[in-house]
Design a protein around this motif. Sequence first.
Motif, PDB file in Angstrom:
ATOM      1  N   PHE A 260      50.377  49.899  42.667  1.00  0.00           N
ATOM      2  CA  PHE A 260      49.001  49.544  43.004  1.00  0.00           C
ATOM      3  C   PHE A 260      48.949  48.045  43.274  1.00  0.00           C
ATOM      4  O   PHE A 260      49.519  47.252  42.526  1.00  0.00           O
ATOM      5  CB  PHE A 260      48.058  49.930  41.868  1.00  0.00           C
ATOM      6  N   THR A 261      48.259  47.656  44.341  1.00  0.00           N
ATOM      7  CA  THR A 261      48.269  46.261  44.779  1.00  0.00           C
ATOM      8  C   THR A 261      46.867  45.799  45.151  1.00  0.00           C
ATOM      9  O   THR A 261      45.995  46.610  45.480  1.00  0.00           O
ATOM     10  CB  THR A 261      49.181  46.075  45.999  1.00  0.00           C
ATOM     11  N   SER A 262      46.676  44.497  45.124  1.00  0.00           N
ATOM     12  CA  SER A 262      45.428  43.885  45.610  1.00  0.00           C
ATOM     13  C   SER A 262      45.778  42.664  46.457  1.00  0.00           C
ATOM     14  O   SER A 262      45.275  41.568  46.248  1.00  0.00           O
ATOM     15  CB  SER A 262      44.530  43.493  44.435  1.00  0.00           C
ATOM     16  N   LEU A 263      46.663  42.881  47.420  1.00  0.00           N
ATOM     17  CA  LEU A 263      47.230  41.775  48.178  1.00  0.00           C
ATOM     18  C   LEU A 263      46.230  41.108  49.113  1.00  0.00           C
ATOM     19  O   LEU A 263      46.495  39.994  49.594  1.00  0.00           O
ATOM     20  CB  LEU A 263      48.453  42.270  48.961  1.00  0.00           C
ATOM     21  N   HIS A 264      45.093  41.734  49.362  1.00  0.00           N
ATOM     22  CA  HIS A 264      44.059  41.081  50.183  1.00  0.00           C
ATOM     23  C   HIS A 264      43.501  39.842  49.486  1.00  0.00           C
ATOM     24  O   HIS A 264      42.855  39.010  50.124  1.00  0.00           O
ATOM     25  CB  HIS A 264      42.922  42.059  50.474  1.00  0.00           C
ATOM     26  N   ARG A 265      43.770  39.711  48.186  1.00  0.00           N
ATOM     27  CA  ARG A 265      43.257  38.553  47.440  1.00  0.00           C
ATOM     28  C   ARG A 265      44.108  37.303  47.636  1.00  0.00           C
ATOM     29  O   ARG A 265      43.770  36.232  47.117  1.00  0.00           O
ATOM     30  CB  ARG A 265      43.142  38.904  45.957  1.00  0.00           C
TER      31      ARG A 265
END
Length: 306
Positions: free
Chosen positions: A83-88
């Motif tokens: 799970f990733t939140s790389l847009h941040r």
Amino acid sequence: MTDDRSARPALDRIRVGSAPDSWGVWFPDDPRQVPWERFLDEVSEAGYTWIELGPYGYLPTDPARLTDEVGRRGLKVSAGTVFTSLHRGPSVWDSTWAHVSDVAELTRAMGARHLVVIPSFWRDDKTAEIIEDAELTTEQWGNLARGMERLGHEVRERYGLDIVVHPHADTHIDTREHVERFLDATDSGLVSLCLDTGHYAYCGGDSVRLIEDFGERIGYLHLKQVDPEILADVVKNGIPFGPAVQRGVMCEPPAGVPALEPVLTAAQRLGVDLFAIVEQDMYPCPPDRPLPIAVRTRRFLRSCGA
């Protein structure tokens, strides 16, 4: 009279499996989920050979133990999930990599070649809390694209795995428009898709068309269906994904949409080997519910030639 099934081309490039998700497993540890031993016993009993690891920590994370547990049940691992939140942006890279490296190491040890990458939710799947805006800014789209490319490069260089990014309800990669934007912004040599037929239909997409239009970017499949009547109510009332699942929006095939046989046929025409992993979101669910559904689903997929 001939049997229509005998005239169907064998789907010999499609490798069917299942996943903890089809047993109501969303979290590494939750009292409402079946024990991992039961999942492994029942997925094998249902007639599947391939499985995914599911949420990291649900199955044993010691490679030797897990190898023994899956091997004696005649199972093999197709992928891990991260799970990733790389847009941040770059500030989240170190925490992302700490999670990814753990999963990638176990995935490689199990002989699998794929990491399914799920973007972070803008709306919490358990509490329905709005976490952030549902639409990314131009800067955030750039962060997401560059971050996924970096992830694809690092995972391949360090672990020999390919990432397959999973368009998912209540994330920023969901609709056809967003999926196209993501594909246009990323390097096809580093980033492929895990096309989840249920999530894509949930978000209004046509899986067959996506396969036909972007076949070179399809690296992996998740098979599921949505109940169109429940989905219509979910869309009308803006119901978050978690509560929608509890209402039964993801249903047992062949009762929902999209029809899976045309999807599998379109995937077969790509001429490459693809995993097609059954995932029927059912969190939470009674412990005796998953196995009969899994048995029927495997029988149905065989009737499709898979």
